[in-house]
Enzyme design. Structure first.
Site, PDB file in Angstrom:
ATOM      1  CB  SER A  50      -0.872  -0.014   1.263  1.00 26.54           C
ATOM      2  OG  SER A  50      -1.489   1.235   1.493  1.00 26.54           O
ATOM      3  CE1 TYR A  88      -4.228  -1.979   5.115  1.00 25.14           C
ATOM      4  CE2 TYR A  88      -3.311   0.206   4.741  1.00 25.14           C
ATOM      5  CZ  TYR A  88      -3.896  -0.945   4.258  1.00 25.14           C
ATOM      6  OH  TYR A  88      -4.155  -1.074   2.910  1.00 25.14           O
TER       7      TYR A  88
END
Length: 283
Positions: A142, A155
């Site tokens: 990401s 995350y």
């Protein structure tokens, strides 16, 4: 004949978002596709969409955190299609909340799905991919795997871990003389349900975070993301940045190095100022 024509492609997390868009586009380009997701109803819907463009599809309900289940799934896909050429490990979830406010069970879940699911899937399918003359592993980090931000420590950790895993695996394949390419994808804001379906600490405002993501952050359509990813895969790139925001993040980190960490907390505070002022006026 196109690059993906006749190839066997595995896509996890294919029930929605980027995974679904990739499966449909791969089918459209002539690939035979094995799609899986934890949501059995959603992945069957994806399979029907793939079949509508004349794709050969296998759909199955698979939880990528179950390594034994993933291993059996890999063998079943190989048995049905005869080979596996490429694997897209798209399955993932997001979490928002400071470390102090977050539950350990949520942190563990994020790591189990995002990092553990990537490792389980890659390890299970890797022997079959190595046997392919054009083997390819495609992992999903990401923009948050390039730059850390406050309140996303779980995350960030999972996506930084995927990045490290991918870069190490690519080197292992080169050193061993295997013809397997490894591409790590870094999406920015893509119009998916990842935030709406994410995990949140009790102190976080789910609706506000979802509304902000969907109205201000998610600028790239899943279909556009799929096209960018497949172009990078065809070119056997080590890194694929999806979206202007991901490219900006990469540039900022390259320019500032570790000092970006001194900027992000201030930026995060300023972005949250309007909402805090609105709450105070309401009080």
């Amino acid at each position: 004949m196109g690059y993906f024509d006749g190839k066997v492609a595995v896509v996890t997390g294919a029930g929605a978002g980027i995974g679904r868009a990739l499966a449909i586009e791969l089918s459209r380009r002539g690939a035979r596709v094995a799609v899986s997701d934890r949501d059995g109803v959603a992945v069957l819907d994806t399979a029907r969409r793939c079949e509508s463009v004349d794709g050969h599809v296998r759909a199955e309900t698979v939880d990528v955190t179950d390594s034994g289940r993933v291993l059996r799934y890999a063998d079943a896909v190989k048995d049905e299609f005869g080979r596996v050429d490429m694997v897209f490990t798209v399955a993932g979830i997001i979490h928002r909340g400071s470390l102090l406010d977050s539950e350990m069970s949520d942190i563990a879940r994020i790591m189990a799905v995002n990092w553990g699911g990537t490792v389980h899937t890659t390890k299970a399918f890797l022997p079959h991919v190595i046997a392919s003359p054009s083997g390819h592993i495609v992992t999903f980090s990401s923009a948050f795997g390039l730059m850390a931000t406050p309140r996303y420590s779980a995350y960030n950790s999972s996506k930084f871990a995927v990045r490290g895993f991918s870069e190490s695996l690519r080197q292992e394949m080169i050193r061993a003389g295997h013809g397997v390419s490894v591409t790590c994808v870094y999406p920015g804001g893509v119009r998916t349900s990842i935030v709406r379906n994410g995990l949140f600490a009790a102190t976080e405002n789910r609706e506000a975070a979802t509304r902000n993501f969907e109205s201000r952050v998610a600028r790239t359509e899943p279909e556009r993301a799929a096209a960018i990813i497949l172009r990078g895969v065809e070119r056997r790139r080590a890194r694929v940045l999806v979206g202007t925001d991901a490219r900006v993040v990469s540039t900022v980190v390259h320019a500032l190095g570790g000092s970006y960490q001194n900027v992000m907390p201030v930026t995060d505070w300023l972005l949250g100022l309007p909402q805090r002022m609105k709450r105070r006026r309401a009080e």
